[in-house]
Write an enzyme that holds these catalytic residues in place. Structure first.
Site, PDB file in Angstrom:
ATOM      1  CG  HIS A   1      -0.289   0.186   2.520  1.00  0.00           C
ATOM      2  ND1 HIS A   1       0.291  -0.874   3.194  1.00  0.00           N
ATOM      3  CD2 HIS A   1      -0.077   1.286   3.287  1.00  0.00           C
ATOM      4  CE1 HIS A   1       0.810  -0.431   4.330  1.00  0.00           C
ATOM      5  NE2 HIS A   1       0.609   0.889   4.408  1.00  0.00           N
TER       6      HIS A   1
ATOM      7  CG  HIS B   1       5.902  11.380 -10.035  1.00  0.00           C
ATOM      8  ND1 HIS B   1       7.223  11.603 -10.310  1.00  0.00           N
ATOM      9  CD2 HIS B   1       5.440  10.598 -11.038  1.00  0.00           C
ATOM     10  CE1 HIS B   1       7.547  10.980 -11.430  1.00  0.00           C
ATOM     11  NE2 HIS B   1       6.481  10.360 -11.891  1.00  0.00           N
TER      12      HIS B   1
ATOM     13  CD  GLU C   1       4.369  10.352 -15.229  1.00  0.00           C
ATOM     14  OE1 GLU C   1       4.716  10.291 -16.419  1.00  0.00           O
ATOM     15  OE2 GLU C   1       5.097   9.980 -14.286  1.00  0.00           O
TER      16      GLU C   1
END
Length: 151
Positions: free
Chosen positions: A7, A66, A115
Site C-alpha cells: 500500500h 510522484h 502522473e
C-alpha cells in the site's frame, strides 16, 4: 522475498477535502473512512490517507517524487480536460520525445504529485536505448518482473 507493493500512505492536512479529491476527481473507490483516516483502491493499489494537520508541507513542491498511473492514450485529452474542469493543479510537464509517450502531472490538495502516463516501462527502455548511449542497460525478462525466479 518482496512480492509487490502492499500500500501507499499519504499524510494529508484535511481528510474531508482529500477524500473528496481522491473519490470525485481520481474516481478512487473508497473502502473505509473515519475522522482521521481513509482507505481507497486506486488503479488496483491500496491507498491510505492519514490526517496530520500540523506538519510542514512546503518542501514537497521541490521534489520530483510522484506516483504514476497508466491511462490509455485515447483517454489522455479527456483526463486533461477533467482535471482542468475540476480546478486541479496541473503542473507543467517536462519536454518529451513522442517515443516517451504522454503524461499529465498534477497535485492533490496537499501537493502530492501524481502522473497519468500513456507509456509502459518497455516504451521507456526502448526510447532510452535509442537516445541515451551514456546509460547502462541490464537484461531482464518476464520472470524477473515478478521475482518468480528467486527463492
Amino acid at each position: 522475498m518482496i512480492q509487490s507493493i502492499n500500500h501507499v500512505t499519504y499524510s494529508v492536512s484535511d481528510i474531508s477535502k482529500s477524500i473528496n479529491f481522491y473519490k470525485d476527481i481520481l474516481k478512487a473507490k473508497i473502502l473505509v473512512e473515519s475522522d482521521k483516516t481513509a482507505y481507497f483502491i486506486l488503479g488496483g493499489l491500496w491507498l491510505a490517507l492519514n490526517e496530520e494537520k500540523d506538519i510542514p508541507r512546503n518542501e514537497i513542491r521541490y521534489s520530483y517524487t510522484h506516483m504514476a498511473f497508466t491511462i490509455e492514450e485515447s483517454e489522455f485529452e479527456e483526463w486533461y480536460q477533467w482535471l482542468n474542469d475540476n480546478n486541479v493543479n496541473i503542473l507543467e510537464g517536462r519536454t518529451r520525445d513522442v517515443r516517451d509517450k504522454k503524461s499529465i502531472y498534477f497535485t492533490d490538495p496537499d501537493g502530492h504529485k501524481f502522473e497519468l502516463h500513456t507509456g509502459t516501462l518497455q516504451d521507456r527502455l526502448d526510447y532510452y536505448k535509442e537516445e541515451k548511449p551514456h546509460m547502462k542497460f541490464y537484461e531482464w525478462d518476464e520472470v524477473d518482473k515478478t521475482d518468480n525466479n528467486r527463492e
